[in-house]
Design a protein around this motif. Structure first.
Motif, mmCIF file in Angstrom:
data_model
loop_
_atom_site.group_PDB
_atom_site.id
_atom_site.type_symbol
_atom_site.label_atom_id
_atom_site.label_comp_id
_atom_site.label_asym_id
_atom_site.label_seq_id
_atom_site.Cartn_x
_atom_site.Cartn_y
_atom_site.Cartn_z
ATOM 1 N N UNK A 228 0.856 -1.191 0.000
ATOM 2 C CA UNK A 228 0.000 0.000 0.000
ATOM 3 C C UNK A 228 0.888 1.236 0.000
ATOM 4 N N UNK A 229 0.741 2.071 -1.012
ATOM 5 C CA UNK A 229 1.415 3.377 -1.024
ATOM 6 C C UNK A 229 0.509 4.362 -0.301
ATOM 7 N N UNK A 230 1.070 5.046 0.702
ATOM 8 C CA UNK A 230 0.240 5.895 1.566
ATOM 9 C C UNK A 230 -0.083 7.257 0.965
ATOM 10 N N UNK A 231 0.610 7.624 -0.131
ATOM 11 C CA UNK A 231 0.341 8.922 -0.769
ATOM 12 C C UNK A 231 1.545 9.831 -0.687
ATOM 13 N N UNK A 232 1.721 10.662 -1.678
ATOM 14 C CA UNK A 232 2.878 11.563 -1.742
ATOM 15 C C UNK A 232 2.927 12.487 -0.528
ATOM 16 N N UNK A 233 4.118 12.595 0.066
ATOM 17 C CA UNK A 233 4.286 13.441 1.247
ATOM 18 C C UNK A 233 4.574 14.890 0.870
ATOM 19 N N UNK A 234 4.998 15.104 -0.381
ATOM 20 C CA UNK A 234 5.313 16.452 -0.867
ATOM 21 C C UNK A 234 4.648 16.610 -2.234
ATOM 22 N N UNK A 235 4.808 17.789 -2.820
ATOM 23 C CA UNK A 235 4.372 17.962 -4.205
ATOM 24 C C UNK A 235 5.196 17.032 -5.094
#
Ligand code: OOG
Ligand code: MG
Length: 260
Positions: A228-235
């Motif tokens: 599971x990729x949790x989502x981009x932490x930055x732009x």
């Protein structure tokens, strides 16, 4: 409600664009029935076409879980997409830039699940299903012209998924300060984006729980062994041929790729 024929027609359109790496126009303008529900059905049907071609479902990804990403894309709600076997790269792999449309890259934290996980769950309960966490980079490549989309558009396009890479080290979630790991994304040795895992819905475990909960609303769940990729932490950052990108995550190590 969108008819099954229209779901299949649009799934074929986005799948073909992804396969041939070609740009398409946003759907929302010409498809008045493109609700979020229809968009998730199109996503599932488009990934089903990949499975029929021999790809395997290896996990799921969350998107738009950080303010930086929401603001960059002008879309303000977390969404999920599906990861297949053709999207995984070896750590350090070289990617042919010319094979992609307009790739961008973003640093992420990934979970590896040791147990099935069905919502509704809290973040703490979700962590019980986790074998470990690792550093990750996601390459996104929206099939929409100019990387512009509405929320249902991006969901129908499997949330811009194209490739991802995991770091080599898996750490037990409880062994690291998961809620606030420093993250530096370097491009050619220079820090391009700096952030923290705290940017991911305040704690990546929230992203995992939210994913299980969103899936449960559609009668789906997560399975042991999935990524599971949790989502981009930055732009996200646009890349060009020759770029060497590293995500350096506190306590988790490095995920890296090169563009040639
Ligand atoms: C949509 C995918 C978002 C993330 O980590 O936020 C995403 C996009 O930005 O094209 O993967
Ligand atoms: Mg992402």
């Amino acid at each position: 409600m969108m008819s099954p024929e229209n779901i299949q027609r649009i799934a074929a359109l986005v799948d073909t664009a992804a396969m041939n790496r070609t740009e398409i126009d946003q759907l929302a303008a010409t498809e008045p029935e493109l609700t979020m529900e229809a968009a998730y059905q199109i996503q599932a049907a488009s990934v089903e076409r990949r499975i029929e071609r021999g790809e395997r479902l290896v996990g799921m990804k969350m998107g738009l879980t950080s303010r930086a990403k929401m603001e960059q894309m002008g879309v303000h709600e977390p969404i999920y997409g599906r990861l297949t076997s053709s999207m995984i790269l070896n750590n350090g792999a070289a990617i042919r830039h010319a094979d992609l449309i307009h790739p961008r890259i973003e640093p992420e934290v990934a979970f590896l699940l040791k147990r099935d996980l069905s919502g509704p769950v809290t973040p703490a309960q979700a962590l019980l299903a986790v074998e470990g966490v690792c550093a990750a980079l996601e390459i996104i490549d929206s099939r929409y012209r100019d990387f512009k989309f509405t929320l249902p558009d991006v969901v129908a396009d499997n949330t811009s998924a194209v490739l991802f890479v995991l770091g080599d080290i898996l750490q037990p979630a409880e062994a690291v300060n998961l809620g606030n790991l420093g993250i530096v994304m370097e491009v050619n040795g220079v820090p391009a984006e700096i952030g923290s895992s705290a940017a991911i819905l305040e704690h990546p475990a929230r992203s995992l729980a939210e994913l299980a909960n969103m899936l449960a609303r559609r009668g789906e769940s997560l399975h042991a062994g999935q990524i599971v990729l949790a989502g981009g932490a930055t732009a996200a950052v646009a890349v060009k041929p020759g770029d060497h990108v590293r995500a350096v995550v506190d306590e988790l190590g490095v995920a890296e790729v090169r563009f040639v």
